[in-house]
Motif scaffolding. Sequence first.
Motif, PDB file in Angstrom:
ATOM      1  N   ASP A 133       0.810  -1.210   0.000  1.00 22.46           N
ATOM      2  CA  ASP A 133       0.000   0.000   0.000  1.00 22.46           C
ATOM      3  C   ASP A 133       0.847   1.266   0.000  1.00 22.46           C
ATOM      4  O   ASP A 133       0.404   2.318  -0.450  1.00 22.46           O
ATOM      5  N   ASP A 134       2.050   1.199   0.543  1.00 25.59           N
ATOM      6  CA  ASP A 134       2.923   2.368   0.610  1.00 25.59           C
ATOM      7  C   ASP A 134       4.279   2.088  -0.038  1.00 25.59           C
ATOM      8  O   ASP A 134       5.304   2.604   0.382  1.00 25.59           O
ATOM      9  N   SER A 135       4.299   1.266  -1.078  1.00 22.44           N
ATOM     10  CA  SER A 135       5.575   0.833  -1.650  1.00 22.44           C
ATOM     11  C   SER A 135       6.266   1.913  -2.476  1.00 22.44           C
ATOM     12  O   SER A 135       7.477   1.943  -2.557  1.00 22.44           O
ATOM     13  N   ARG A 136       5.527   2.761  -3.159  1.00 22.73           N
ATOM     14  CA  ARG A 136       6.080   3.887  -3.917  1.00 22.73           C
ATOM     15  C   ARG A 136       7.054   3.426  -5.006  1.00 22.73           C
ATOM     16  O   ARG A 136       8.036   4.095  -5.301  1.00 22.73           O
ATOM     17  N   ILE A 137       6.768   2.280  -5.603  1.00 23.89           N
ATOM     18  CA  ILE A 137       7.637   1.766  -6.663  1.00 23.89           C
ATOM     19  C   ILE A 137       7.643   2.708  -7.863  1.00 23.89           C
ATOM     20  O   ILE A 137       8.697   2.990  -8.445  1.00 23.89           O
ATOM     21  N   SER A 138       6.476   3.203  -8.243  1.00 17.54           N
ATOM     22  CA  SER A 138       6.392   4.073  -9.415  1.00 17.54           C
ATOM     23  C   SER A 138       7.210   5.349  -9.210  1.00 17.54           C
ATOM     24  O   SER A 138       7.834   5.856 -10.142  1.00 17.54           O
ATOM     25  N   THR A 139       7.220   5.866  -7.981  1.00 20.45           N
ATOM     26  CA  THR A 139       8.014   7.067  -7.694  1.00 20.45           C
ATOM     27  C   THR A 139       9.498   6.781  -7.861  1.00 20.45           C
ATOM     28  O   THR A 139      10.248   7.592  -8.418  1.00 20.45           O
ATOM     29  N   ARG A 140       9.937   5.612  -7.390  1.00 20.60           N
ATOM     30  CA  ARG A 140      11.352   5.241  -7.534  1.00 20.60           C
ATOM     31  C   ARG A 140      11.749   5.182  -9.013  1.00 20.60           C
ATOM     32  O   ARG A 140      12.813   5.670  -9.402  1.00 20.60           O
ATOM     33  N   LEU A 141      10.899   4.592  -9.839  1.00 19.69           N
ATOM     34  CA  LEU A 141      11.222   4.484 -11.262  1.00 19.69           C
ATOM     35  C   LEU A 141      11.190   5.841 -11.954  1.00 19.69           C
ATOM     36  O   LEU A 141      11.932   6.074 -12.913  1.00 19.69           O
ATOM     37  N   GLU A 142      10.358   6.749 -11.466  1.00 16.48           N
ATOM     38  CA  GLU A 142      10.352   8.107 -12.007  1.00 16.48           C
ATOM     39  C   GLU A 142      11.677   8.811 -11.716  1.00 16.48           C
ATOM     40  O   GLU A 142      12.187   9.575 -12.548  1.00 16.48           O
ATOM     41  N   ILE A 143      12.250   8.557 -10.535  1.00 19.65           N
ATOM     42  CA  ILE A 143      13.554   9.135 -10.198  1.00 19.65           C
ATOM     43  C   ILE A 143      14.618   8.592 -11.152  1.00 19.65           C
ATOM     44  O   ILE A 143      15.460   9.339 -11.663  1.00 19.65           O
ATOM     45  N   PHE A 144      14.570   7.278 -11.400  1.00 20.11           N
ATOM     46  CA  PHE A 144      15.515   6.657 -12.332  1.00 20.11           C
ATOM     47  C   PHE A 144      15.411   7.319 -13.706  1.00 20.11           C
ATOM     48  O   PHE A 144      16.426   7.678 -14.315  1.00 20.11           O
ATOM     49  N   GLU A 145      14.190   7.475 -14.188  1.00 20.61           N
ATOM     50  CA  GLU A 145      13.995   8.056 -15.510  1.00 20.61           C
ATOM     51  C   GLU A 145      14.426   9.524 -15.541  1.00 20.61           C
ATOM     52  O   GLU A 145      14.880  10.018 -16.575  1.00 20.61           O
ATOM     53  N   LEU A 167      20.799  10.433  -7.952  1.00 19.44           N
ATOM     54  CA  LEU A 167      21.269   9.070  -7.707  1.00 19.44           C
ATOM     55  C   LEU A 167      21.305   8.776  -6.214  1.00 19.44           C
ATOM     56  O   LEU A 167      20.963   7.671  -5.784  1.00 19.44           O
ATOM     57  N   TYR A 168      21.701   9.762  -5.411  1.00 14.69           N
ATOM     58  CA  TYR A 168      21.631   9.599  -3.955  1.00 14.69           C
ATOM     59  C   TYR A 168      20.213   9.227  -3.538  1.00 14.69           C
ATOM     60  O   TYR A 168      20.005   8.311  -2.731  1.00 14.69           O
ATOM     61  N   TYR A 169      19.235   9.945  -4.072  1.00 16.20           N
ATOM     62  CA  TYR A 169      17.845   9.714  -3.700  1.00 16.20           C
ATOM     63  C   TYR A 169      17.389   8.336  -4.169  1.00 16.20           C
ATOM     64  O   TYR A 169      16.772   7.576  -3.415  1.00 16.20           O
ATOM     65  N   PHE A 170      17.720   8.005  -5.425  1.00 12.57           N
ATOM     66  CA  PHE A 170      17.309   6.716  -5.974  1.00 12.57           C
ATOM     67  C   PHE A 170      17.861   5.561  -5.139  1.00 12.57           C
ATOM     68  O   PHE A 170      17.119   4.656  -4.731  1.00 12.57           O
ATOM     69  N   LEU A 171      19.159   5.578  -4.887  1.00 14.51           N
ATOM     70  CA  LEU A 171      19.760   4.504  -4.100  1.00 14.51           C
ATOM     71  C   LEU A 171      19.280   4.539  -2.648  1.00 14.51           C
ATOM     72  O   LEU A 171      19.159   3.504  -2.005  1.00 14.51           O
ATOM     73  N   GLY A 172      18.974   5.736  -2.161  1.00 16.96           N
ATOM     74  CA  GLY A 172      18.464   5.856  -0.793  1.00 16.96           C
ATOM     75  C   GLY A 172      17.095   5.228  -0.619  1.00 16.96           C
ATOM     76  O   GLY A 172      16.782   4.690   0.460  1.00 16.96           O
ATOM     77  N   THR A 173      16.285   5.253  -1.672  1.00 21.94           N
ATOM     78  CA  THR A 173      14.962   4.620  -1.573  1.00 21.94           C
ATOM     79  C   THR A 173      15.076   3.109  -1.420  1.00 21.94           C
ATOM     80  O   THR A 173      14.128   2.454  -0.979  1.00 21.94           O
ATOM     81  N   ILE A 174      16.231   2.559  -1.784  1.00 22.44           N
ATOM     82  CA  ILE A 174      16.486   1.117  -1.651  1.00 22.44           C
ATOM     83  C   ILE A 174      17.231   0.820  -0.362  1.00 22.44           C
ATOM     84  O   ILE A 174      16.843  -0.057   0.413  1.00 22.44           O
ATOM     85  N   LYS A 175      18.292   1.580  -0.110  1.00 21.68           N
ATOM     86  CA  LYS A 175      19.114   1.370   1.086  1.00 21.68           C
ATOM     87  C   LYS A 175      18.292   1.559   2.352  1.00 21.68           C
ATOM     88  O   LYS A 175      18.439   0.816   3.338  1.00 21.68           O
ATOM     89  N   TYR A 176      17.419   2.548   2.341  1.00 22.32           N
ATOM     90  CA  TYR A 176      16.585   2.857   3.502  1.00 22.32           C
ATOM     91  C   TYR A 176      15.119   2.657   3.145  1.00 22.32           C
ATOM     92  O   TYR A 176      14.293   3.555   3.270  1.00 22.32           O
TER      93      TYR A 176
END
Length: 296
Positions: A133-145, A167-176
């Motif tokens: 419900d709060d995964s925000r996958i689409s937001t992460r992919l928007e950062i990548f794009e 890139l800090y933000y993108f990797l941060g969404t995974i690391k944290y």
Amino acid sequence: MAKLKDGFQGECAIVLPGSVVQQMETDPFCRNLHVTDIGYYPNAKYHFRERKEPISQYILIYCTRGSGWYQLGGGQKWLVGSDQLFVLPADKPHAYGADPRDPWTIYWVHFKGDMAATFAEGFSRPFSIPCGDDSRISTRLEIFEEIYRTLKNGYSSDNLNYSAAALYYFLGTIKYLGKYRESHETQKSEHDIVETAVHFMRENLGKKLTLADIAQHVNYSPSHFSAVFSKRTGYAPVNYFNQLKIQQACTYLDFTDMKISQICPKLGIDDPYYFSRLFTKHMGMSPSDYKKYKKG
């Protein structure tokens, strides 16, 4: 069996020139973390890469559909499925490739810098990022794009600095991952079934969801869920899902120079002709006419 390094329909890729990478390695802003290569391979059948001579970058591969595998040196072979990622360490031989029967769709980035090892730590094994419900996958992919689009516009200092920050933000969404999801956590004690279903659809625009898939996510029978959803929205769930796909297609047409062959895989559509028919049905004009249409 055929093996390909690249050359997949709908692919996007950028390899930064060596001189630009050297510039970032000495730049006070970029030297801690920066991109050297970035791309997207949809339905990458026969994708295979082997590096017997190690490279200096870390490599993150994020599988959003299908499956594949990777191996470090002569060690264990790891299998990777949908909604999983892994990071290959720098300076080690490796190999990876798509499953021949169910080839993966991957977002990938090579990165370096003083902080690169910190962001890579803990991801040598397949790491799952399931939809919730709060995964925000689409937001992460928007950062990548956004990183990709920024670098595609050239290698000015501003573009390089912004791509490094993103890139800090993108990797941060995974690391944290937990904090990333908590920051967007809903305050409602109970999720509305329709809102939950629509969120699930948005998080999976690149997949071929069925009515059963969506109903299962909200723990309803397909018939009951369809009745509830249709009553609330006026549309059958799968039709609504297609509307969201076309809405996203319009965004790509409006704000990028992506071709139809590149847009289709991002929406889980294999046939460009089917996409054109679906787009015309929903928008009343073809994708090419929509691209020319003056808006605003």
